[in-house]
Scaffold this motif. Structure first.
Motif, PDB file in Angstrom:
ATOM      1  N   LEU A  66       0.827  -1.204   0.000  1.00 16.72           N
ATOM      2  CA  LEU A  66       0.000   0.000   0.000  1.00 16.72           C
ATOM      3  C   LEU A  66       0.860   1.252   0.000  1.00 16.72           C
ATOM      4  O   LEU A  66       0.625   2.190  -0.747  1.00 16.72           O
ATOM      5  CB  LEU A  66      -0.939  -0.025   1.221  1.00 16.72           C
ATOM      6  N   SER A  67       1.877   1.276   0.869  1.00 16.61           N
ATOM      7  CA  SER A  67       2.773   2.419   0.959  1.00 16.61           C
ATOM      8  C   SER A  67       4.195   1.983   0.617  1.00 16.61           C
ATOM      9  O   SER A  67       4.838   1.257   1.384  1.00 16.61           O
ATOM     10  CB  SER A  67       2.741   3.019   2.376  1.00 16.61           C
ATOM     11  N   ALA A  68       4.693   2.423  -0.530  1.00 17.90           N
ATOM     12  CA  ALA A  68       6.058   2.088  -0.930  1.00 17.90           C
ATOM     13  C   ALA A  68       7.066   2.711   0.030  1.00 17.90           C
ATOM     14  O   ALA A  68       8.104   2.108   0.341  1.00 17.90           O
ATOM     15  CB  ALA A  68       6.317   2.568  -2.354  1.00 17.90           C
ATOM     16  N   GLY A  69       6.769   3.917   0.516  1.00 18.88           N
ATOM     17  CA  GLY A  69       7.680   4.575   1.444  1.00 18.88           C
ATOM     18  C   GLY A  69       7.821   3.802   2.739  1.00 18.88           C
ATOM     19  O   GLY A  69       8.926   3.630   3.254  1.00 18.88           O
ATOM     20  N   HIS A  70       6.702   3.330   3.268  1.00 22.09           N
ATOM     21  CA  HIS A  70       6.742   2.540   4.500  1.00 22.09           C
ATOM     22  C   HIS A  70       7.514   1.245   4.286  1.00 22.09           C
ATOM     23  O   HIS A  70       8.353   0.865   5.110  1.00 22.09           O
ATOM     24  CB  HIS A  70       5.316   2.227   4.962  1.00 22.09           C
ATOM     25  N   TRP A  71       7.249   0.563   3.186  1.00 27.79           N
ATOM     26  CA  TRP A  71       7.885  -0.729   2.923  1.00 27.79           C
ATOM     27  C   TRP A  71       9.403  -0.589   2.814  1.00 27.79           C
ATOM     28  O   TRP A  71      10.158  -1.364   3.407  1.00 27.79           O
ATOM     29  CB  TRP A  71       7.302  -1.321   1.646  1.00 27.79           C
ATOM     30  N   ALA A  72       9.847   0.415   2.062  1.00 30.28           N
ATOM     31  CA  ALA A  72      11.282   0.629   1.898  1.00 30.28           C
ATOM     32  C   ALA A  72      11.924   1.062   3.208  1.00 30.28           C
ATOM     33  O   ALA A  72      13.032   0.610   3.559  1.00 30.28           O
ATOM     34  CB  ALA A  72      11.528   1.672   0.811  1.00 30.28           C
ATOM     35  N   GLU A  73      11.246   1.932   3.947  1.00 36.84           N
ATOM     36  CA  GLU A  73      11.818   2.428   5.204  1.00 36.84           C
ATOM     37  C   GLU A  73      11.933   1.327   6.241  1.00 36.84           C
ATOM     38  O   GLU A  73      12.932   1.246   6.967  1.00 36.84           O
ATOM     39  CB  GLU A  73      10.940   3.562   5.742  1.00 36.84           C
ATOM     40  N   ARG A  74      10.920   0.458   6.339  1.00 39.20           N
ATOM     41  CA  ARG A  74      10.975  -0.632   7.316  1.00 39.20           C
ATOM     42  C   ARG A  74      12.187  -1.526   7.066  1.00 39.20           C
ATOM     43  O   ARG A  74      12.900  -1.917   7.994  1.00 39.20           O
ATOM     44  CB  ARG A  74       9.698  -1.480   7.240  1.00 39.20           C
ATOM     45  N   HIS A  75      12.428  -1.850   5.799  1.00 47.22           N
ATOM     46  CA  HIS A  75      13.548  -2.740   5.491  1.00 47.22           C
ATOM     47  C   HIS A  75      14.886  -2.031   5.655  1.00 47.22           C
ATOM     48  O   HIS A  75      15.881  -2.658   6.039  1.00 47.22           O
ATOM     49  CB  HIS A  75      13.385  -3.305   4.077  1.00 47.22           C
ATOM     50  N   ALA A  76      14.918  -0.743   5.386  1.00 42.73           N
ATOM     51  CA  ALA A  76      16.153   0.005   5.615  1.00 42.73           C
ATOM     52  C   ALA A  76      16.491   0.044   7.108  1.00 42.73           C
ATOM     53  O   ALA A  76      17.659  -0.091   7.501  1.00 42.73           O
ATOM     54  CB  ALA A  76      16.023   1.423   5.068  1.00 42.73           C
ATOM     55  N   LEU A  77      15.476   0.180   7.937  1.00 41.16           N
ATOM     56  CA  LEU A  77      15.718   0.262   9.374  1.00 41.16           C
ATOM     57  C   LEU A  77      16.203  -1.067   9.944  1.00 41.16           C
ATOM     58  O   LEU A  77      17.019  -1.085  10.868  1.00 41.16           O
ATOM     59  CB  LEU A  77      14.439   0.716  10.094  1.00 41.16           C
ATOM     60  N   ILE A  78      15.709  -2.179   9.410  1.00 43.30           N
ATOM     61  CA  ILE A  78      16.179  -3.468   9.934  1.00 43.30           C
ATOM     62  C   ILE A  78      17.630  -3.724   9.499  1.00 43.30           C
ATOM     63  O   ILE A  78      18.385  -4.408  10.197  1.00 43.30           O
ATOM     64  CB  ILE A  78      15.250  -4.626   9.512  1.00 43.30           C
ATOM     65  N   ILE A  79      18.033  -3.165   8.357  1.00 43.32           N
ATOM     66  CA  ILE A  79      19.450  -3.229   7.986  1.00 43.32           C
ATOM     67  C   ILE A  79      20.280  -2.452   9.004  1.00 43.32           C
ATOM     68  O   ILE A  79      21.370  -2.879   9.410  1.00 43.32           O
ATOM     69  CB  ILE A  79      19.670  -2.663   6.566  1.00 43.32           C
TER      70      ILE A  79
END
Length: 436
Positions: A207-220
């Motif tokens: 639904l939200s590309a920004g949320h999806w990308a940010e979540r995975h960046a934060l787990i990195i």
């Protein structure tokens, strides 16, 4: 309440939106995984064998699937509103207990609760809650309702394998219980990750590309933090040991490698991938990209960092010990493979990410992977701090060369990201001026 697709949302659950970003509660979830990743490396450091390495990879894959469930759910519902925080706290507690049970997940030890059973029950509770909340939240979506078995059946099969593994009698199989558990866990992984291939056909999308990308960046970022913790803590405390030049050199070298890994992902590639995901409007195509690039290919990224952290464990502690030669002794083969192999795996995964998401060949990174692999047997004969310095130089040169080659793309991508940030800040400032 409904969204653009006409879903009627149940009370206590609020839908997310295309422009949503990561909530602070989701960052709270990640704190539990900080401990989980740390415990994975600690357990494997105590069992530096091929079987221990396989067990690390299997456990890490299961933990990653649990985390991916949080990310997918947070993309659909507002995790900090309504009943969602209460559910999230309960599931976080289950993940924490699951992480606590990791040392006994394969082979139970006398005393206390049976480790394999505790792990299996916690995994079941985490996955059952994630799937149930998701299906309940979107139950009025006809397409999702029609394909509910695609989501529910794989979860039941996978958790069934893990529960069966937990109930394998320790004595009956005369020492083979641990291997049988591993086989059943691998079967569970096959079901879980195989079901992900069909999720976009079951109505799931980003639904939200920004949320999806940010979540995975934060787990990195969480994983990179684990490598710093591993460098600083090691198997014992350094409080009683002297602060020496080898310790300071090791600290600088370790941070140099972590900084290179950060730059390789965050400087341009993460921004470019998010922008491509934003531009991908077709529902199934976006879901496929999100699954391949983030859910699947970010797992080897995490694995690479965890392996690097595993190789770092104890390095500063040994450097501070007066009984150790000034620049250390050669690292054991297992630690050397983890140290160099983790960085090589990380850089190789970035090559795959660039190819899948951007259609770009990252030749400097490919050359860097080849260089690191070639240096591994040489570094195995060097003192550990010299080996770490060799890795730091190789990683830094690789990332620097990739940055130079990416210069035109880097300028465009970072300019777009800056313009988006400025526009978002201006809109937030305007809204706050009108309403606060």
């Amino acid at each position: 309440m409904g969204d653009a697709r006409g879903i009627r949302w149940p009370r206590g659950i609020l839908p997310s939106a295309p422009g949503s970003r990561t909530t602070r509660l989701e960052l709270f979830y990640d704190l539990v995984f900080v401990f989980a990743f740390l415990n994975v490396t600690t357990v494997t450091a105590g069992n530096p064998t091929p079987r221990g390495l396989v067990q690390l990879l299997v456990v890490l894959a299961l933990l990653w699937w649990c985390w991916s469930g949080f990310a997918a759910l947070g993309n659909v519902v507002r995790t900090d509103q309504g009943l969602a925080p209460l559910v999230g706290f309960a599931v976080s507690a289950a993940v924490f207990v699951l992480a606590l049970s990791l040392p006994k997940a394969f082979a139970d030890r006398p005393g206390g609760l049976p480790g394999p059973v505790v792990f299996a029950v916690c995994y079941f509770l985490v996955r059952a809650t994630q799937v149930t909340v998701f299906l309940w939240a979107v139950r009025s979506d006809r397409e999702v309702r029609r394909r509910m078995p695609v989501l529910a059946l794989p979860f039941l099969l996978a958790t069934g394998f893990i529960l069966t593994a937990a109930l394998v009698p320790q004595r009956l199989l005369d020492g083979r219980a641990e291997m049988l558990r591993l086989v059943l866990w691998l079967a569970a992984l096959g079901v879980e990750y195989g079901s992900g291939l069909a999720q976009h056909r079951a109505g799931w999308t980003v639904l939200s590309a920004g949320h999806w990308a940010e979540r995975h960046a934060l787990i990195i970022m969480v994983a990179l933090g684990e490598s710093i913790i591993a460098l600083g803590i090691g198997p014992g405390t350094t409080a009683a040991l002297p602060l020496t030049w080898p310790v300071i050199v090791a600290a600088f070298q370790g941070i140099a490698v972590v900084a290179a890994l950060w730059w390789a992902y965050f400087d341009t590639l993460a921004l470019a991938m998010e922008q491509v995901l934003h531009r991908t409007r077709e529902r199934r195509t976006r879901a496929g990209l999100a699954r391949d690039v983030y859910t699947y290919l970010h797992l080897p990224l995490i694995t690479g960092v965890i392996l690097f952290a595993l190789g770092l464990k104890g390095l500063i502690h040994e450097g501070a010990d007066p009984a150790t030669p000034q620049w250390g002794v050669p690292l054991p083969g297992f630690d050397m493979l983890a140290l160099f192999g983790g960085v090589a795996l990380y850089l190789l995964t970035l090559v795959l990410l660039g190819s899948r998401m951007l259609g770009a060949a990252r030749w400097p990174s490919i050359a860097g992977v080849v260089l690191i692999v070639a240096l591994t047997p040489v570094a195995g004969r060097l003192p550990e701090l010299v080996a770490l310095a060799t890795l730091a130089v190789a990683a830094t040169l690789t990332v620097a060369a990739q940055t130079v080659v990416d210069a035109p793309r880097r300028q465009r991508v970072r300019q777009v990201a800056l313009e988006e940030q400025l526009a978002s800040e201006a809109e937030q400032t305007r809204w706050r001026g009108d309403h606060l």
